[in-house]
Motif scaffolding. Structure first.
Motif, PDB file in Angstrom:
ATOM      1  N   ASN B 172       4.025  98.639 -11.358  1.00 27.49           N
ATOM      2  CA  ASN B 172       4.155  97.214 -11.006  1.00 27.49           C
ATOM      3  C   ASN B 172       5.002  96.442 -12.017  1.00 27.49           C
ATOM      4  O   ASN B 172       4.714  95.278 -12.320  1.00 27.49           O
ATOM      5  CB  ASN B 172       2.774  96.577 -10.849  1.00 27.49           C
ATOM      6  CG  ASN B 172       1.991  96.629 -12.160  1.00 27.49           C
ATOM      7  OD1 ASN B 172       2.508  97.085 -13.184  1.00 27.49           O
ATOM      8  ND2 ASN B 172       0.754  96.176 -12.126  1.00 27.49           N
ATOM      9  N   THR B 174       7.657  94.072 -13.422  1.00 23.89           N
ATOM     10  CA  THR B 174       8.116  92.844 -12.773  1.00 23.89           C
ATOM     11  C   THR B 174       9.267  92.223 -13.547  1.00 23.89           C
ATOM     12  O   THR B 174       9.254  92.195 -14.773  1.00 23.89           O
ATOM     13  CB  THR B 174       6.947  91.848 -12.649  1.00 23.89           C
ATOM     14  OG1 THR B 174       5.898  92.483 -11.908  1.00 23.89           O
ATOM     15  CG2 THR B 174       7.374  90.584 -11.918  1.00 23.89           C
ATOM     16  N   ASP B 175      10.254  91.762 -12.787  1.00 24.13           N
ATOM     17  CA  ASP B 175      11.419  91.103 -13.372  1.00 24.13           C
ATOM     18  C   ASP B 175      11.307  89.608 -13.071  1.00 24.13           C
ATOM     19  O   ASP B 175      11.362  89.203 -11.910  1.00 24.13           O
ATOM     20  CB  ASP B 175      12.690  91.698 -12.750  1.00 24.13           C
ATOM     21  CG  ASP B 175      13.965  91.071 -13.303  1.00 24.13           C
ATOM     22  OD1 ASP B 175      13.874  90.230 -14.224  1.00 24.13           O
ATOM     23  OD2 ASP B 175      15.050  91.431 -12.823  1.00 24.13           O
ATOM     24  N   ALA B 290       3.065  92.962 -13.689  1.00 16.44           N
ATOM     25  CA  ALA B 290       2.787  91.992 -12.623  1.00 16.44           C
ATOM     26  C   ALA B 290       1.749  90.971 -13.075  1.00 16.44           C
ATOM     27  O   ALA B 290       1.863  89.770 -12.774  1.00 16.44           O
ATOM     28  CB  ALA B 290       2.313  92.727 -11.370  1.00 16.44           C
ATOM     29  N   ALA B 293       3.289  88.084 -15.017  1.00 21.68           N
ATOM     30  CA  ALA B 293       4.479  87.426 -14.467  1.00 21.68           C
ATOM     31  C   ALA B 293       4.303  85.918 -14.309  1.00 21.68           C
ATOM     32  O   ALA B 293       5.219  85.140 -14.606  1.00 21.68           O
ATOM     33  CB  ALA B 293       4.862  88.066 -13.131  1.00 21.68           C
ATOM     34  N   VAL B 310      10.873  85.801  -9.227  1.00 24.85           N
ATOM     35  CA  VAL B 310       9.936  86.836  -9.675  1.00 24.85           C
ATOM     36  C   VAL B 310       9.994  88.005  -8.704  1.00 24.85           C
ATOM     37  O   VAL B 310       9.815  87.821  -7.496  1.00 24.85           O
ATOM     38  CB  VAL B 310       8.497  86.286  -9.750  1.00 24.85           C
ATOM     39  CG1 VAL B 310       7.533  87.383 -10.204  1.00 24.85           C
ATOM     40  CG2 VAL B 310       8.437  85.086 -10.693  1.00 24.85           C
ATOM     41  N   SER B 311      10.253  89.207  -9.235  1.00 26.05           N
ATOM     42  CA  SER B 311      10.387  90.353  -8.331  1.00 26.05           C
ATOM     43  C   SER B 311       9.792  91.625  -8.894  1.00 26.05           C
ATOM     44  O   SER B 311       9.999  91.956 -10.058  1.00 26.05           O
ATOM     45  CB  SER B 311      11.865  90.604  -8.019  1.00 26.05           C
ATOM     46  OG  SER B 311      11.985  91.701  -7.124  1.00 26.05           O
ATOM     47  N   GLY B 312       9.075  92.351  -8.050  1.00 29.18           N
ATOM     48  CA  GLY B 312       8.626  93.704  -8.352  1.00 29.18           C
ATOM     49  C   GLY B 312       9.643  94.711  -7.854  1.00 29.18           C
ATOM     50  O   GLY B 312      10.737  94.338  -7.409  1.00 29.18           O
TER      51      GLY B 312
END
Lengths: 325, 325
Positions: B172, B174-175, B290, B293, B310-312
């Motif tokens: 998970n 996250t960016d 995650a 985040a 916000v992206s996984g």
């Protein structure tokens, strides 16, 4: 014993010194080449007195303390050892420029202290010996000892000092300093030097230095701003490239830094003859000829830079006949 | 002939690709490793039609023109050559994220175009062939073809494509993307790649890449954010170190970039588990788990970052059964 006052200018390096081969002796990993800055001065008076119970050091009328005091005391001890005395010293130093703004005040400080204290201790050192001594206090201080444009090279304690490559009168090169921030840098140069070898770019920068040094030297000899300026920019960006790839990263830049760097590149594209260099801090030194300095200063102010200092080439460290106490 | 629609995510590389060994084939000077970004998608519909007098390409409902159109037409020509057809194409593409903000829209664009256009031309390419084809359109597009975490390596046109090293469900990670500027970068990645070998740090970065690649690979396998994060930071700073020492210097950073980089380093000193990476632009990708985040997003917004995504981990390129025209 005598009382002596010395005046010194800080200097701006066109080829930087970043990384040391000897931490204790301040021996640099690469040669550097600089210009003294006439517009900025440190004045320091020193007297060794038997009646003093302890060394007393003031900078801009405030007593020095902590690591900064320890550095000065270590330097006084070097000079006492040279002179064979154990008197305590009264040292007063004053800068006519804002301290802590990344204007290399440690260079002028240790150059002035070295001359004033050796004279006060009854020593006469020649220029190279004085430059060697100043180097022990702060590496770049050795370059503020000779006048004008100075090359610092040499391998060991004996040979590592600065020599003049051209007098101040040789060229009207001007440094228009954009002071974008007065905040004290989060990591001092001393600790920064120690981090340098951890960068994957450390060796690559050192390998590129001789080329930049040759260009800057020739630029000074031939008064060729373009040759000097492009090499100075490349070297400064390489030094900051080494800094930002250290672990942890050393990010000396501020938003205002980037704004000035980009503006200088834009102005040059428009035909204005100006180049940048930087020290280990956020401020940007804009290099141009004297005739262009007012234009560069005006543009920096319109860009919103809060403080601008304009300086031509300065003299070496010298004695004066007035005293701070 | 058929009409086909493909969906693709852009990707963020933890070890970057900067510099090419073959400009025409988009063969990179070093391997790279990335994660697709689930939160961002490009949808592209393609139809080859005999009745069209010319190729027609729209992106976000505007006709494409200039060099961007030329790049798409060159890619359509590759696909026509593969399929042995000469029909003109109708291409419509839409991004659900702001274009031109340095979010690697060319990666998702050429991944989606490659799948939609090959299907529309009656071709079935396997994943590696599709990744190779996407690479020809835009290097990093090859990494948006497989799902999840992808390694792009290989020596030549035959072997240079991206492979999955872990599926999206594996971790998970996250960016949290800090979009500090929407201004179009002054020098595109394409020209930037060409400048890279002029940097004195180019070879040193390439020599350091295998170490970072090993750390990032192990970080993904073991779900070790610290291992992946520190290597990703080091590689990103090294890439920007190469950029800023190119001639002319490539300064992709803005004031907001520096503010976020420094904040992330500060937050980590305070104990928050977050790392940064950057692409060839001013925006900062903050890598965290995650569970962290929302905290990272909140801090970025309080810092004044105008837009945060916000992206996984995302899927690979895939066909869908709806059409944009």
């Amino acid at each position: 014993m005598e009382k002596a006052t010395a005046v010194a200018n800080p200097n701006i390096a066109f080829v930087k010194y970043w990384g040391k081969t000897d931490e204790e002796l301040n021996l640099p990993a690469n040669p550097s080449l600089s210009m003294n800055l006439a517009a900025l001065t440190t004045v320091t008076t020193v007297e060794f007195r038997r009646d003093l119970p302890a060394d007393l050091v003031t900078v801009d009328d405030r007593p020095l303390a902590g690591p900064a005091l320890a550095r000065v005391l270590a330097h006084l001890n070097r000079i006492r050892a040279l002179a064979g005395i154990d008197h305590k010293a009264w040292v007063a130093s004053r800068n006519d420029f804002p301290a802590g703004t990344g204007l290399a005040s440690s260079a002028s400080a240790f150059a002035a202290l070295s001359l004033a204290a050796t004279r006060a201790a009854g020593l006469w050192l020649d220029e190279s010996a004085l430059s060697r001594l100043a180097r022990r206090g702060s590496g770049s201080a050795c370059r503020s000892v000779p006048a004008g444009f100075c090359l610092w090279e040499g391998e060991d304690d004996e040979t590592s000092y600065a020599r003049q490559v051209a007098p101040a009168e040789h060229w009207n090169l001007t440094d228009v300093v954009a002071i974008v921030s007065r905040e004290h840098k989060p990591v001092g140069s001393h600790d920064g030097h120690g981090l340098a070898p951890g960068s994957p770019f450390y060796a690559a920068r050192l390998a590129a230095v001789p080329g930049w040094l040759a260009d800057v030297g020739q630029g000074i000899r031939q008064r060729d701003l373009g040759l000097l300026g492009l090499a100075a920019e490349a070297d400064a960006l390489a030094m900051h490239g080494v800094m930002l790839t250290s672990l942890p990263p050393l990010l000396y830049w501020e938003g205002g830094t980037l704004a000035v760097l980009k503006a200088v590149l834009d102005w040059r594209r428009e035909g204005l003859d100006v180049y940048f260099t930087m020290d280990a801090g956020p401020n940007v030194h804009c290099l141009c000829l004297a005739a262009t300095a007012a234009e560069v200063e005006g543009r920096l102010r319109r860009l919103g830079v809060p403080e601008v200092v304009v300086s031509g080439p300065g003299q070496g460290v010298r004695l004066v006949d007035h005293y701070l106490f």
